[in-house]
Design an enzyme around this catalytic site. Structure first.
Site, short mmCIF file in Angstrom:
data_model
loop_
_atom_site.label_atom_id
_atom_site.label_comp_id
_atom_site.label_asym_id
_atom_site.label_seq_id
_atom_site.Cartn_x
_atom_site.Cartn_y
_atom_site.Cartn_z
N CYS A 341 0.83 -1.21 0.00
CA CYS A 341 0.00 0.00 0.00
C CYS A 341 0.87 1.25 0.00
CB CYS A 341 -0.93 0.00 1.21
SG CYS A 341 -2.09 1.39 1.24
N ARG A 443 -12.96 0.69 -4.39
CA ARG A 443 -12.40 0.58 -3.04
C ARG A 443 -11.67 1.87 -2.67
NH1 ARG A 443 -8.31 -0.91 0.44
NH2 ARG A 443 -8.99 -2.40 2.04
#
EC number: 1.1.1.205
Length: 529
Positions: A341, A443
């Site tokens: 991430c 998302r």
């Protein structure tokens, strides 16, 4: 103003109270310059910033109870959940996780029907009794039966007529030497009368029938001869092989699935419920958002407690409180801690994971809502730290992405094996491939991008070393957790949540890892950075 928002003063008060638990070594966070003493809300700590303090103990690690709540109504025997990522969890991983005592969460980067089909695959993989068995008709072809068996990974099917009455059974043994796949089932099947059981048969009685008659499949019929269920000897064997397996009231493995808030989110959620999913995760990068809160609330109104609803991800107390108010059965914590991430770098937003967990627990604990720590877990000790910070379960991505059960591609580099692993905010996950559409963009609230070359990724694509079967990895992770419980005198996870941390310096972290020696043999639970 979004519901559940709390002021910075309230947040600072909590952080001040948590300093004691973290050793009382913190400087005044307000002394950061400027006129606003609350501009810097708190000092953020993550797993490498703390250690658990050992305590007096009479706990033998092997006897520690590691069961814990996943949601308000679901308790796992092993507090591990596989992440809803397309290189981590599909049906094979979900089955293996449930058999190990945890649970898998199926990713949503695939068409709705395919995700629902994977739920069905998990639910049919084993059961005390299959209440809606896959069946075929006498006029089906052997090719059609073979396709059904391959799809559901089963070795045979009951044969029923138009009224639903049992007409026979067909198994691999019936088809093995048949060359003509256009033959009809009626020509090959074992016809009635068959050994059957009546509705309501007990497990012991069913096992007795299977043993005495040396058969592997036992159809269950009602008083009119209509098929109402199927019991297989494999399910009894699987129960013995996997005593910790996480199952529903019908003896089927538990499985979760991710949904979003985009265009197909509601249809997807309802199809997953119809397929038998046990847990729905409203899975976004930022759950402190009206769309997410409304989706959680709407799901709870529609399905009640039939299916548990988890909301995520969050990193603040106010966000967790908002999800609790919306009706979430658990709250998932983690904004930017994952190894793939880049949210904290690209957006400059997030909170170190230990602090994020502490903050979420402050809101969720009084309401009786469990917290799931999602992301940033590199070693088994990090799992123990996450639980000690107040989380009830942990969600794993990179730690499981290298297992044989993960769907990532197997890669060979210089004679070594790796598996592909990518963040759901990576370009690869958010871009379509050929005719395949990406379902991952919403998302990150990026489904309104005019074209895929305008996407702003919040993740990267990479690879992780191949780790072998999931069971071996779970063994090491659970072993590390049990060791932590022994060191801290914690017979249960609930007691571990009361353990105390000590803050450490960079020198303390360096001292914690192997040092002043060259590793010659790799340990199965330690990987140098």
């Amino acid at each position: 103003m979004i519901r559940g928002m709390s002021n910075l003063k309230e947040s600072s008060d909590f952080v001040a109270s948590s300093y004691v638990r973290l050793g009382g070594l913190m400087d005044d966070p307000a002394a950061t310059g400027g006129d606003n003493p609350h501009k810097v809300a708190m000092l953020g700590l993550t797993f490498d910033d703390v250690l658990l303090l050992p305590a007096a103990s009479d706990v033998v690690p092997a006897t520690a109870d590691i069961s814990s709540q996943l949601t308000k109504k679901i308790r796992l025997k092993v507090p591990l959940v596989s992440s809803a990522m397309d290189t981590v969890t599909e049906a094979r991983m979900a089955i293996a996780m449930a058999r190990a005592g945890g649970m898998g969460v199926l990713h949503r980067n695939l068409p709705v029907g395919e995700q629902a089909g994977q739920v069905e695959t998990v639910k049919r993989s084993e059961a005390g009794m299959v209440t809606d068995p896959v069946t075929c008709r006498p006029d089906n072809t052997l090719a059609q039966v073979g396709a059904l068996c391959a799809r559901f990974r089963i070795s045979g099917l009951p044969v029923v007529d138009d009224s639903g009455a049992l007409a026979g059974i067909i198994t691999n043994r019936d088809m093995r030497f048949e060359v003509d796949q256009s033959k009809q089932v009626a020509e090959v099947m074992t016809k009635t009368p068959l050994i059957t059981a009546a509705e309501g048969v007990s497990a012991d009685a069913a096992l007795g029938l299977l043993r005495r008659n040396k058969i592997e499949k036992l159809p269950v019929v009602d008083g009119h001869g209509r098929l109402t269920g199927l019991i297989t000897v494999k399910d009894f064997v699987k129960t013995e092989q996997h005593p910790l397996a996480t199952k529903d009231n019908d003896g089927r493995l538990l499985v979760g699935a991710a949904v979003g808030v985009g265009g197909d989110a509601w249809v997807r959620a309802m199809m997953l419920v119809d397929a038998g999913v046990d847990v729905l995760i409203v899975d976004t990068a930022h759950a402190h958002n009206r769309l997410v809160l409304d989706m959680v609330g709407k799901l709870k109104v529609e399905i009640g407690d039939r299916v548990q609803v988890i909301g995520g991800n969050v990193a603040t107390r106010s966000a967790a409180a908002a999800l609790v108010e919306a009706g979430a059965d658990a709250v998932k914590v983690g904004v930017g801690p994952g190894s793939t991430c880049t949210t904290r770098v690209v957006a400059g937003v997030g909170a170190p994971q230990i602090t994020a967990i502490l903050e979420a627990v402050a809101a969720c604990g009084p309401a009786g809502v469990p917290v799931i720590a999602d992301g940033g877990l590199q070693y088994s000790g990090d799992i123990a730290k996450a639980l000690a910070a107040g989380a009830s379960t942990t969600m794993l991505g990179s730690l499981l992405a290298g297992t044989a059960e993960a769907p990532g591609e197997l890669i060979f580099v210089n004679g070594k094996q790796f598996k592909s692993y990518r963040g759901m905010g990576s370009l690869g996950a958010m871009q379509g491939r050929g005719g395949d559409k990406s379902y991952s963009k919403d998302r990150y609230f990026a489904d309104d991008a005019l074209s895929e070359d305008k996407l702003v990724p919040e993740g990267i694509e990479g690879r992780v070393p191949f780790r072998g079967p999931l069971s071996s990895v779970i063994h090491q992770l659970v072993g590390g957790l049990r060791a932590a419980m022994g060191y801290t005198g914690s017979p249960t996870i609930e007691v571990l949540q009361q353990a105390q941390f000590v803050r450490i310096t960079p020198a303390g972290l360096k001292e914690s890892h192997p040092h002043d020696v060259a590793m010659t043999v790799e340990a199965p639970n330690y990987y140098p950075r």
